[in-house]
Enzyme design. Structure first.
Site, PDB file in Angstrom:
ATOM      1  CB  CYS A   1      -0.959  -0.044   1.188  1.00  0.00           C
ATOM      2  SG  CYS A   1      -2.357   1.064   1.007  1.00  0.00           S
TER       3      CYS A   1
ATOM      4  CG  HIS B   1      -3.387  -3.661   3.428  1.00  0.00           C
ATOM      5  ND1 HIS B   1      -2.508  -2.841   4.092  1.00  0.00           N
ATOM      6  CD2 HIS B   1      -4.122  -2.841   2.643  1.00  0.00           C
ATOM      7  CE1 HIS B   1      -2.691  -1.591   3.736  1.00  0.00           C
ATOM      8  NE2 HIS B   1      -3.669  -1.554   2.843  1.00  0.00           N
TER       9      HIS B   1
ATOM     10  CD  GLU C   1      -0.482  -5.107   6.053  1.00  0.00           C
ATOM     11  OE1 GLU C   1      -0.211  -5.780   5.040  1.00  0.00           O
ATOM     12  OE2 GLU C   1      -0.883  -3.927   5.992  1.00  0.00           O
TER      13      GLU C   1
END
Ligand SMILES: Nc1ncnc2c1ncn2[C@@H]1O[C@H](COP(=O)(O)OP(=O)(O)O)[C@@H](O)[C@H]1O
Ligand SMILES: [Mg+2]
Lengths: 86, 757, 227, 86
Positions: free
Chosen positions: C87, C195, C197
């Site tokens: 990102c 993302h 994560e």
């Protein structure tokens, strides 16, 4: 005090959806004669009293920071009345 | 005010007692102005006048609401969980032996109407700083929004701006948005409501105080530079009624927020708290330095001396009163031991944040502000912060209430054929208040921090607090202006009950309440009556439920001309989950699971979404509230979550059972086969908004256990059918079918479409 | 000894803690790195997390590029150290010219948060080797400026050299050729918009596919150590 | 074809966080003499061949659509060589 204006615009081959959106909204304002709208940035830089090489410094700032050469181009204008080089 | 050329000092004020002062333009009443003169024994200086006008405004002094809000303190149940309560920046409740949580709702209604994006953004910024000021790390936000009619052109200006502002600010500071509500009603046309909630978590030992204590301690201003933002905002903007003609006159310069600086403020403050470098802390909110200085000084044990010219400024030529009144965002005030001041400044610098010592704590009992060596303020701080005017304003029941009560929605014409009822289900699902809100919630980050267990479209947001223990919280924010218009006491309790139930539906145990009370002008006895009834309803309700009100916010003057909004108490309820892995989600479980309804459905249609959507009707008496029942229900749900005996649950509220089924089907992608109970009138059963009901999905083999858990608590449970992945949408046996595509076509994509996007 | 993955915190970084959790859950050792510190403290790989570095003023990632740590990261990347930008981190990598192209305003002009379906287009990078070829994965995508653009020649070159790493199955932002992530020539530097994560636990994410990204770099590093 | 440039800037009393952030980054480029940076929008509007009242129309567009009068002000410049009023 010197004032410099840097205009940063998207290169013409890059789609500008914000400009398109404005263009699309114009008929609602009764404006129908517009062919294109492009939206970029205007950056006003105010240099300190004793700044040197204002134009040169501005080019560095524009080239390194204000514009991303992959997508944007810029122009630098030192405003009249500025103590360029003084 | 241009007659003042030189700075208006205390000396000048002494020498020119007859100087004409613009107290009225600043929103002070004549007797209030006279009281200021009595307190000071002279006329106030310009700076002092600005400070009193701000601190004695409705927004800061709660002068009209104070007498009623006392009820919260009086009726609050005693609980060892409450570590800080009303009067603090935000209430703090203990979660376990180590952790505490702080949360609060606040309004930013007027600014969001004037400048939707920045108004809403700074509303989020403001509530986040309240959370920091308690010593907590903000971990989530929520938003409760009310707009005028969805098709009104001004809604197309206000709504996208507000959502953009809330999204942008929250996303940039890095806080997940875990839920909220969005309603449309013409009564909010000129007064949209933007209420923002933030919640934070801290080790219990990190709780901070707002006291400026310890003579010689240094007063440090942390964060953004001070500019001309919102000068006069508190007294003019936040408290003045918009006149129908000229809202332009009331437009002060608005504040623009900078979430990036706010993010740095969070990190720096937490670092300072953890290193125990701070004695006292206060956020700068609506009333800027004025409020922070007078409140910390008043809460401390002495006085304070400030050299105002040390405040870093963004704009040239700001006068002392401008600096004191400025509402520039992203600033905090710290009280620091002089031996630690250098380290505080260094840590702020490391994060690139401005920090400046601007004064010291004194033992004079006076708040003294100098500007370039000239004293412009010399006042007892308590006179600003604690001893403002208090009004017991007249109350009068609105004249039309009797008439409204007999105009019951239960007598309105209803759909009778199956096809008409089927169409009503779809029309309701497509209506602005009931339709899917993804257009809004997709503009919010919901997963940053990686602790969001449930977010929109769940009944409550659920956040994990501790990865090792799995302990977490659930929060819901609810209000219903229509019910409150019909009966503010019951309406407030219905909102409380709904928020309480929404938290319970996740399996959490409700433990605390915060509220935001949005009303018209307190100078209107009818509004004041509504206010008193609503406060009493909440206080009585919380006493009954055994959960304290820990804080909140009052927003008056939400009216255009003589037309007030519906009284709109918005209630936030916080609950605890011992292990978030056991939370109960929305949905339909698996094929073969039993769908059942807990609670009783009566014929209660007054104030309902159906009456509004289909008849534009508002009249009658709102649904009954049974808080005993709500407590039993919460106890049951918490129990069933711990034993993992529910696959899903969903609260029934606006739109009743029909809407709950639509939401569960659309969310899960499963189908539902439903058979209404013998003798039930399909229309009533589907659309009544009786309170205290929850749709539950029971895994195969658990039916008996769940039934007996209900029965042992005296809770009625009615099996309605089964979940089935092979059923396309809703099959209502003997009546009609609605495919999932038809449901989605009605329910989804409405907001954007109706805003013309 | 588990591999040490450095996670840079810029002012305005938001997903640094989340990146650390992902590294930890995948079996690595997260190490905090600071934007203003040229040292990267002996880490084996670097993760530039999402957020709004320096408030994303001007253009996303434009200012972060000038931070002390980026000088070191650039030098390390040139030596083959695995670097991932997610990102905002992807935006920083593009602005730093470690990756080609740029990320501009979404075509629909809004910030949008929705799980994105992606196809892993190449497993020949440090950050994707643990995926099955052409694996379809789901990661949260949430950004306002994620539309990948580059000139046609650059895009063609990326395609031909197998440097398009992730492609959207339902393009959420108008990215050219549905590109969600790209790699440098050596395959050690990868950027992607969605993302990983935020997809590491079933409890909080739409999937656990994000673990594969970190698992890849750990595998890549232990492979290197064995060699 | 008439080309109009509308510059939209935040009013001077309004905080410009973008400008502040850029100002803060300049020292890293070795530029230390800058007193202030303000960032606004530059909008280039291309009117059709036969457009009338280009300046007036642009003002309407700027006022209604491009600038938010609560926090921004704008200027409109018809570029030389344009067939204003033609
Ligand atoms: N403005 C908003 N911000 C965040 N979440 C919202 C907003 N409006 C609605 N939601 C979410 O959408 C879902 C549906 O809202 P609503 O129908 O009002 O729920 P309920 O009836 O359970 O209170 C909920 O999860 C709610 O939190
Ligand atoms: Mg609900």
């Amino acid at each position: 005090m010197a004032r410099v204006v840097v205009d940063v615009m998207l290169k013409s081959e890059i789609l500008d959806p914000q400009g398109e959106a404005v263009l699309g909204a114009l008929p609602r304002l009764g404006v129908t004669d517009v062919a294109s709208v492009r939206i970029g940035k205007r950056v006003e830089i105010e240099f300190g009293e004793n700044a040197q090489n204002v134009e040169e410094q501005s080019r560095v700032i524009a080239d390194q920071l204000l514009a991303n050469p992959v997508i944007e181009s810029f122009t630098v204008a030192v405003e009249r009345g500025s103590n360029e080089g003084a | 005010m241009s007659q003042y050329v030189a700075v208006d000092t205390v000396g000048v004020a002494d020498a020119t007692p007859d100087e004409k002062q613009p107290w009225s333009e600043l929103g002070l009443k004549e007797d209030e102005y006279q009281r200021i003169r009595e307190v000071l024994g002279r006329r106030p200086t310009q700076s002092e006048l600005a400070m009193y006008s701000i601190m004695w405004s409705e927004h800061c002094s709660y002068k009209s609401s104070k007498v009623h809000l006392r009820q919260f303190g009086e009726k609050n149940p005693r609980t060892p969980r409450l570590l800080a309560g009303i009067g603090e920046n935000a209430g703090v409740v203990a979660i376990d032996d180590h952790l505490a949580v702080t949360f609060k709702v606040e309004s930013h209604n007027h600014p969001s109407y004037v400048e939707p994006k920045q108004g809403a953004a700074t509303g989020v910024g403001g509530i986040i700083r309240d959370i920091i000021a308690m010593g907590a790390r903000p971990i989530a936000v929520m938003d409760s929004l009310r707009f005028g009619a969805i098709d009104h052109p001004d809604t197309a200006r206000v709504l996208p701006g507000v959502v953009d502002g809330i999204g942008h600010y929250g996303n940039c500071v890095g806080l997940p948005n875990i839920g909220g509500e969005t309603y449309f009603d013409p009564c909010y046309q000129g007064n949209p409501l933007v209420n923002a909630l933030s919640v934070g978590v801290m080790p219990r030992s990190r709780l901070q105080s707002m006291q400026a204590s310890g003579t010689g301690n240094v007063v440090i201003l942390l964060g953004a530079k001070t500019g001309r933002d919102g000068i006069g905002g508190v007294s003019v903007l936040a408290s003045a009624t918009f006149s129908e003609s000229g809202e332009d006159d009331a437009r002060p310069s608005v504040q623009v927020g900078d979430p990036f600086t706010e993010k740095l403020l969070i990190e720096v403050c937490l670092e300072l708290f953890d290193a125990q470098l701070v004695v006292g802390v206060q956020d700068l909110g609506g009333a800027g330095l004025t409020c922070a200085l007078s409140e910390t000084a008043a809460a401390g044990d002495g006085g304070m001396h400030v050299d105002l010219e040390l405040v870093p400024l963004r704009a040239a030529g700001m006068e002392p009163q401008d600096i004191l009144a400025s509402e520039s965002q992203e600033r905090m005030l710290l009280i620091v031991d002089p031996a630690k001041a250098d380290e505080v400044l260094a840590r702020a610098h490391r994060w690139g944040l401005l920090a400046t010592a601007i004064g010291t704590v004194t033992d004079t009992g006076r708040l003294v502000v100098d500007f370039h060596g000239q004293t412009v303020v010399d006042v007892p701080p308590k006179s600003l912060a604690d001893e403002g005017p208090v009004y017991n304003r007249p109350l009068a029941e609105p004249n039309d209430l009797g008439l409204i009560a007999v105009d019951r929605a239960e007598t309105l014409p209803r759909p009778s054929t199956d096809e008409e009822i089927r169409q009503t289900v779809l029309d309701m699902a497509a209506s602005p208040n009931l339709c899917d809100k993804s257009w809004i919630t997709e503009q919010y980050d919901s997963s940053v921090f990686g602790n969001t267990v449930l977010g929109a479209p769940h009944d409550a947001g659920v956040v994990r607090l501790d990865e090792r223990t799995g302990v977490g919280i659930a929060i819901s924010l609810d209000g219903n202006g229509r019910f409150a218009r019909l009966d503010p006491y019951l309406g407030a309790q219905l909102a409380l009950a709904e928020a309480y139930r929404n938290v319970a539906v996740t399996g959490a145990t409700p433990i605390a309440v915060s509220d935001c009370l949005n009303f018209g002008s307190p100078e209107d006895p009818h509004v004041m009556w509504q206010f008193e009834r609503a406060v009493t309803g909440i206080a009585d309700g919380c006493q009954k439920l055994g959960i304290p009100v820990t804080g909140g916010n009052v927003s008056f003057y939400n009216q255009t001309g003589r037309e007030a909004i519906h009284p709109t108490p918005v209630i936030g309820v916080l609950g605890v989950l011992e292990d978030v892995a056991r939370r109960i989600p929305l949905g339909l479980g698996r094929t073969g699971d039993t769908i059942a309804l807990i609670g009783t459905t009566s014929e209660e249609l007054s104030g309902s979404e159906w009456a509004s959507v289909k008849h534009g009707h508002l009249g009658g008496v709102p649904p009954k509230v049974d808080l005993d029942h709500e407590m039993k229900l919460a106890d049951l749900l918490s129990r069933l979550s711990q034993t993992e005996q529910l696959a899903a649950a969903h609260d029934l509220s606006q739109g009743g059972l029909a809407q709950a089924l639509v939401e569960a089907i659309s969310f899960s992608g499963m189908g539902a086969q439903i058979l209404l109970p013998e003798g039930a009138d399909p229309f009533t059963y589907l659309f009544s908004e009786s309170s205290g009901r929850v749709l539950v999905v029971i895994p195969r083999g658990q039916e008996l256990a769940v039934r007996s858990a209900c029965e042992s608590r005296g809770l009625p449970i009615t099996p309605l059918g089964v979940a089935d992945a092979n059923t396309d949408g809703l099959h209502l046996r003997d009546h009609f079918d609605i495919t999932r595509d038809d449901i989605d076509a009605a329910f989804k994509g409405r907001i954007g479409a109706r805003l013309g996007e | 000894m588990s591999a040490r993955v450095g996670i840079v915190t810029f002012p305005g970084s938001l997903d640094d803690r989340d990146a650390a959790r992902a590294v930890y859950l995948a079996g690595g050792e997260p190490v905090a790195l600071w934007h203003d510190d040229a040292q990267i403290h002996g880490v084996d790989a670097v993760f530039l997390p999402g957020g709004f570095s320096y408030g994303d003023a001007l253009r996303c990632g434009a200012i972060a590029r000038f931070s002390q740590v980026m000088d070191t990261v650039k030098a390390a990347a040139a030596q083959g150290m695995p670097v991932l930008g997610v990102c905002n981190g992807f935006q920083v990598l593009c602005e730093s010219h470690l990756l080609p192209g740029a990320l501009v305003r979404n075509a629909h002009l809004r910030y949008r948060n929705r799980p994105a379906r992606l196809r892993v287009e190449t497993t020949r990078t440090a950050w994707t080797n643990a995926f099955a070829p052409e694996a379809e994965i789901v990661l949260p995508a949430k950004h306002g400026e994620g539309r990948y653009v580059a000139d046609e020649a650059t895009l063609d070159a990326l395609e031909q050299s197998g440097r398009v790493v992730f492609r959207y199955l339902d393009n959420p932002n108008g990215s050219m050729r549905d590109i969600a992530g790209v790699a440098n020539e050596a395959g050690n530097v990868v950027g992607l918009m969605p993302h990983p994560e935020h997809a590491v636990e079933a409890l909080t994410g739409p999937s656990t596919d994000g673990l594969g990204v970190v698992a890849s770099v750990l595998a890549h590093l232990s492979e290197g150590a064995r060699r």
